[in-house]
Design a protein around this motif. Structure first.
Motif, short mmCIF file in Angstrom:
data_model
loop_
_atom_site.label_atom_id
_atom_site.label_comp_id
_atom_site.label_asym_id
_atom_site.label_seq_id
_atom_site.Cartn_x
_atom_site.Cartn_y
_atom_site.Cartn_z
N ASN A 58 0.90 -1.27 0.14
CA ASN A 58 0.02 0.01 0.18
C ASN A 58 1.08 1.26 0.06
O ASN A 58 1.92 1.32 0.69
CB ASN A 58 -0.77 0.01 1.39
N ASN A 59 0.49 2.10 -0.91
CA ASN A 59 1.62 3.43 -1.14
C ASN A 59 1.63 4.20 0.37
O ASN A 59 2.54 4.94 0.53
CB ASN A 59 0.66 4.32 -2.20
N LEU A 60 0.28 4.13 1.17
CA LEU A 60 0.34 4.67 2.45
C LEU A 60 1.55 4.42 3.41
O LEU A 60 2.00 5.06 4.32
CB LEU A 60 -0.94 4.79 3.12
N THR A 61 2.01 3.26 3.14
CA THR A 61 3.07 2.44 3.94
C THR A 61 4.56 3.19 3.56
O THR A 61 5.40 2.86 4.08
CB THR A 61 2.94 1.28 4.03
N ALA A 62 4.64 3.73 2.53
CA ALA A 62 5.99 3.90 1.94
C ALA A 62 6.45 5.38 2.47
O ALA A 62 5.88 6.39 2.76
CB ALA A 62 5.91 4.24 0.41
N ALA A 63 7.95 5.39 3.03
CA ALA A 63 8.49 6.45 3.70
C ALA A 63 8.99 7.46 2.66
O ALA A 63 8.95 7.02 1.63
CB ALA A 63 9.78 5.99 4.21
N GLN A 64 8.42 8.70 2.93
CA GLN A 64 8.85 9.90 2.06
C GLN A 64 10.17 10.23 2.46
O GLN A 64 10.40 10.81 3.58
CB GLN A 64 7.83 10.99 2.22
N LEU A 65 11.35 10.24 1.55
CA LEU A 65 12.79 10.62 1.84
C LEU A 65 13.38 11.48 0.97
O LEU A 65 12.93 11.55 -0.05
CB LEU A 65 13.59 9.23 1.94
N SER A 66 14.22 12.33 1.40
CA SER A 66 14.88 13.37 0.92
C SER A 66 15.87 12.32 -0.09
O SER A 66 16.09 11.17 0.15
CB SER A 66 15.85 14.25 1.46
N ILE A 67 16.09 12.77 -1.46
CA ILE A 67 16.86 12.21 -2.25
C ILE A 67 18.21 11.68 -1.44
O ILE A 67 18.92 10.66 -2.02
CB ILE A 67 17.31 12.77 -3.56
N SER A 68 18.94 12.78 -0.73
CA SER A 68 20.29 12.20 0.05
C SER A 68 20.10 11.13 0.93
O SER A 68 21.00 10.21 0.99
CB SER A 68 20.78 13.68 0.68
N ASP A 69 18.90 11.15 1.57
CA ASP A 69 18.62 9.92 2.78
C ASP A 69 18.35 8.78 1.81
O ASP A 69 18.60 7.64 2.20
CB ASP A 69 17.61 10.36 3.67
N TRP A 70 17.68 8.79 0.78
CA TRP A 70 17.26 7.77 0.04
C TRP A 70 18.28 7.23 -0.51
O TRP A 70 18.43 5.59 -0.40
CB TRP A 70 16.38 8.14 -1.24
N ASN A 93 10.49 3.09 -0.13
CA ASN A 93 11.04 4.23 0.15
C ASN A 93 10.75 5.34 -0.99
O ASN A 93 11.46 5.07 -2.06
CB ASN A 93 12.53 4.21 0.50
N HIS A 94 9.93 6.39 -1.01
CA HIS A 94 9.66 6.96 -2.21
C HIS A 94 10.50 8.27 -1.99
O HIS A 94 11.11 8.88 -0.91
CB HIS A 94 8.30 7.53 -2.33
N VAL A 95 11.16 8.87 -3.18
CA VAL A 95 11.93 10.14 -3.04
C VAL A 95 10.73 11.40 -3.05
O VAL A 95 9.92 11.49 -3.61
CB VAL A 95 12.65 10.14 -4.23
#
Length: 198
Positions: free
Chosen positions: A3-15, A39-41
């Motif tokens: 589920n897309n709601l479970t994805a973490a939203q990360l900065s590209i540097s953290d990703w 993990n989404h950017v």
């Protein structure tokens, strides 16, 4: 698919930092795909790597080591890649900004002595922030397109393992293929001096 709601939203540097923490021995198709799904950017974190050109899509290096390279590819409306492969390297893709169409091909009747072959279109799918993808190693020839009807720019994140600087490009109208060198439009947020964005 998670589920897309479970994805973490990360900065590209953290990703990239988290991606590079995966040991080389575990940098497999499945493990990295799970990472990309989970993990989404954050699009706002990509600003320094975004360079558009009316002439052609741009390839912008974000990170590179011996295990993988990560880049942002920027697509104006209507731009598309040539039909190509990835030199037997794995590739994972997502599109934090916009959406893209990916068309896969099966290669038939390859004649390496003459550089000829026939391509048959196979799977086609759309890619966006919620629907990342990977290149099937059993059928790696593909094309990425920002279709005119999408009517928006797109920025996709590509991870290649291992890095490569040459690929095979396929010319469907001629039934031929050839090696083509690759280059970056920008590296680590800095435009190459010889690049002129139109």
């Amino acid at each position: 698919m998670l589920n897309n709601l479970t994805a973490a939203q990360l900065s590209i540097s953290d990703w990239v930092k988290n991606l590079s923490a995966i040991p080389a021995k575990d940098f497999s198709l499945e493990n990295v795909q799970n990472f990309v799904i989970q993990n989404h950017v954050r699009p706002d974190s990509l600003e320094k790597y975004i360079f558009f050109s009316k002439g052609c899509y741009t390839r912008n290096l974000i990170f590179k080591n011996e295990v993988f390279e990560c880049m942002a590819i920027c697509w104006e409306v209507g731009q598309f890649s040539r039909v190509h492969n990835h030199r037997d390297q794995n590739c994972w893709m997502s599109a934090p900004i916009g959406r893209l169409k990916v068309q896969n091909f099966h290669v038939d009747d390859r004649d390496t002595s003459h550089g000829t072959c026939h391509l048959t279109p196979t799977d086609i799918y759309e890619m966006d922030a919620a629907h990342p993808a990977y290149v099937n190693p059993l059928e790696p020839v593909h094309q990425v397109l920002n279709l005119p009807e999408f009517n928006q720019r797109a920025v996709s994140i590509h991870v290649y393992s291992k890095p490569f600087d040459m690929c095979e490009v396929y010319y469907r109208d001629k039934g031929t293929y050839a090696d083509v060198p690759l280059h970056y439009t920008s590296e680590y947020g800095h435009l190459h001096p010889d690049e002129k964005l139109i």
